[in-house]
Design an enzyme around this catalytic site. Structure first.
Site, PDB file in Angstrom:
ATOM      1  N   GLU A 274       0.846  -1.197   0.000  1.00 39.03           N
ATOM      2  CA  GLU A 274       0.000   0.000   0.000  1.00 39.03           C
ATOM      3  C   GLU A 274       0.883   1.249   0.000  1.00 39.03           C
ATOM      4  O   GLU A 274       1.850   1.339   0.753  1.00 39.03           O
ATOM      5  CB  GLU A 274      -0.883   0.004   1.256  1.00 39.03           C
ATOM      6  CG  GLU A 274      -1.763   1.242   1.379  1.00 39.03           C
ATOM      7  CD  GLU A 274      -2.437   1.345   2.741  1.00 39.03           C
ATOM      8  OE1 GLU A 274      -3.476   2.020   2.824  1.00 39.03           O
ATOM      9  OE2 GLU A 274      -1.919   0.758   3.719  1.00 39.03           O
ATOM     10  N   LYS A 343     -10.551   0.510  -1.744  1.00 43.40           N
ATOM     11  CA  LYS A 343     -10.749   0.203  -0.326  1.00 43.40           C
ATOM     12  C   LYS A 343     -12.150   0.606   0.130  1.00 43.40           C
ATOM     13  O   LYS A 343     -12.612   1.714  -0.120  1.00 43.40           O
ATOM     14  CB  LYS A 343      -9.688   0.926   0.513  1.00 43.40           C
ATOM     15  CG  LYS A 343      -9.689   0.543   1.986  1.00 43.40           C
ATOM     16  CD  LYS A 343      -8.558   1.260   2.709  1.00 43.40           C
ATOM     17  CE  LYS A 343      -8.512   0.863   4.182  1.00 43.40           C
ATOM     18  NZ  LYS A 343      -7.446   1.589   4.903  1.00 43.40           N
ATOM     19  N   CYS A 396      -4.881  -2.610   3.985  1.00 42.67           N
ATOM     20  CA  CYS A 396      -4.567  -2.130   5.329  1.00 42.67           C
ATOM     21  C   CYS A 396      -5.498  -2.750   6.359  1.00 42.67           C
ATOM     22  O   CYS A 396      -5.587  -3.964   6.471  1.00 42.67           O
ATOM     23  CB  CYS A 396      -4.616  -0.601   5.364  1.00 42.67           C
ATOM     24  SG  CYS A 396      -3.965   0.131   6.887  1.00 42.67           S
TER      25      CYS A 396
END
Length: 530
Positions: A274, A343, A396
């Protein structure tokens, strides 16, 4: 003994012991792994049972809250490290962030303590009420706003260990209930026959937890497929990342590692973490840019590259931003876009500002130096990166959430890209790896995990790090591995949190039976002597 008696007589002894109980429970989590710390839950249960009789609700709430402060203070102290990346600007916020987060998350434990008290259990089986109350509020912690299920009590067990395998049946929330019930039992063992029975059942359950896990770990996984992967960890520290003069150096670090000679044929998939490069994906991958060409040169024709980074859509001063995983394929001379995953679960105050308009007006947005918010992506769905390969990205802290991605039997692996560089060499990154690995256990699918500074790893479908397939904190290099095999479809994949709800129902039934029994005893006519 006299000193202990005097200590217990102090008005602050209960709150102090509650804080210690929370700290002990936090120490049981990786990377500390002090499993006797689980007795902190028994200590907390004892403290709730012996709250101030004159102000019971107030006493119970504060004891639960203080235990939460200890638990979350030790469990999330690493968040302060993010504010020290630019210490001159944000360092002053670090202590407020750490204490504020611990105090806020501890409210769930304070409410759980109140719920436990409200049910007023009396028998030794109240340990199940305790487990139900706290497990229910832990579920709420994972769902309120965007949720933050960091270090659920059920994830105390190191991922890949025998006890952790029960997550394949009941998920992390169900394992939380079971862990709390077992760990709280010593608080009631002296309460007559019922206490001995409850404690005996807890001991038997603990043995069963290890026994089931040993059997699960002995079951073979499907053979590793032919697909190979290279995970790149360039060890770019966060405080150096946004130095414009270092941009070319960062690009060179990633492409050099990507092009490292292979022992055999080139990997089918290369994964960058990321936020690998400190620029918008749109900009550095634009046709004709030197970065795009450097990436092309580092790949072999046909290789897939998965890059974590931010991108934007739209023009003007306020485009729409996404935190994304972008899949590219190297053609003979260029790159082609294969797919994009955006995301879905964003980090509050990190990737978006709750009540944005209000906090902007009062100046918080300017104070915190938050730019435009990221936009929430669609509900997580698998990404097809080749005709024969379907993967499920988790960016994440999406990897913290049990059951976030809908189960799909065709998914071959979970891809977790994360930027744990924000948290330096603290307990945060190893904890994050442990929590992410529970998603492998729940789904019986391997995880391919890439981070900038560690810990990157290939995790098998039982939550174990594949030997030789990890890079620790502060290491630079690549992981070359085959994608590990899968396990059979798990009950958790099929039914989600149904087992957890059943356990909560058991807690409710136990509490109801105890209360009904009390009421019946109080209104039953007394037999007169003739």
């Amino acid at each position: 003994m006299i000193a202990w008696t005097r200590f217990r007589e102090r008005p602050w002894s209960g709150p102090a012991l509650a804080l210690i109980a929370g700290l002990a429970a936090a120490l049981a989590h990786p990377p500390f792994g002090v499993l006797p710390g689980l007795l902190g839950y028994a200590g907390l249960l004892h403290l709730l049972d012996n709250a101030d009789v004159q102000r019971p609700l107030r006493s119970v709430f504060w004891r639960g809250w203080l235990a939460g402060v200890g638990y979350f203070g030790l469990g999330t102290w690493w968040v302060g490290e993010a504010f020290l990346v630019d210490a001159a600007t944000h360092g002053w916020m670090a202590p407020f962030a750490v204490t504020g987060m611990a105090a806020g998350l501890a409210l769930f434990w304070g409410l759980a303590a109140l719920l436990y008290r409200a049910l007023r259990p009396a028998s030794a089986w109240r340990v199940l009420t305790f487990a139900g109350a706290f497990a229910a509020l832990e579920w709420m912690r994972g769902h309120v706003l965007t949720g933050f299920p960091w270090n659920l009590p059920g994830e105390t067990w190191k991922a890949g260990s025998a006890p952790s395998q029960l997550a394949a049946l009941v998920g992390a929330y169900g394992l939380t209930w079971i862990t709390l019930a077992i760990a709280g039992a010593p608080a009631v063992w002296r309460q007559g026959r019922g206490g001995r029975a409850a404690t005996g059942l807890a001991v038997a359950s603990l043995i069963g937890l290890y026994g089931y896990g040993a059997i699960a770990l002995s079951r073979p996984l499907s053979p590793s497929g032919p697909t190979t992967v290279r995970i790149v960890q360039a060890d770019i520290k966060q405080d150096l990342k946004w130095d414009a003069e270092r941009f070319a150096q960062i690009v060179q670090a990633y492409v050099s590692l990507t092009a490292t000679p292979y022992a055999a044929k080139p990997a089918d998939i290369v994964i960058w973490p990321e936020g690998a490069l400190p620029a918008a994906v749109n900009d550095y991958l634009a046709p004709g840019t030197w970065v795009r060409q450097a990436i092309v040169d580092s790949l072999a024709p046909g290789q897939l590259l998965l890059i974590g980074g931010y991108r934007y859509e739209g023009a003007g001063p306020h485009p729409t931003y996404y935190n994304s995983l972008v899949a590219l394929r190297r053609t003979e001379t260029d790159l082609e876009l294969v797919g994009i995953y955006d995301k879905h679960r964003l980090v509050p105050f990190g990737e978006y500002l709750p009540a944005d308009r209000f906090l902007t007006v009062i100046g918080f947005k300017s104070l915190a130096r938050l730019s435009d918010n990221f936009t929430t992506g669609p509900t997580p769905a698998p990404l097809r990166i080749s005709p024969e390969l379907l993967v499920q990205p988790l960016i994440c802290y999406e990897s913290l959430f049990p059951g976030l991605a809908k189960p799909d039997p065709n998914v071959r692996a979970l891809i977790n890209v994360s930027n744990d560089a924000w948290f330096g060499v603290t307990s945060g990154p190893p904890q994050h790896l442990n929590l992410a690995s529970y998603r492998a256990i729940e789904s019986a699918k391997p995880i391919l995990r890439a981070t900038p500074t560690g810990i990157s790893a290939v995790v098998d479908a039982r939550g174990r790090i594949v030997p030789g397939a990890s890079l620790g904190l502060g290491e630079s290099g690549v992981i070359d591995a085959q994608i590990p095999g899968m396990g059979q479809v798990t009950p958790y994949d099929n039914f989600g949190d149904v087992a957890f709800l059943a356990l909560i129902l058991i807690s409710g039934v136990v509490s109801a039976r105890v209360r009904i029994g009390k009421i019946s005893s109080s209104i039953a006519p007394k037999r007169k002597l003739s």
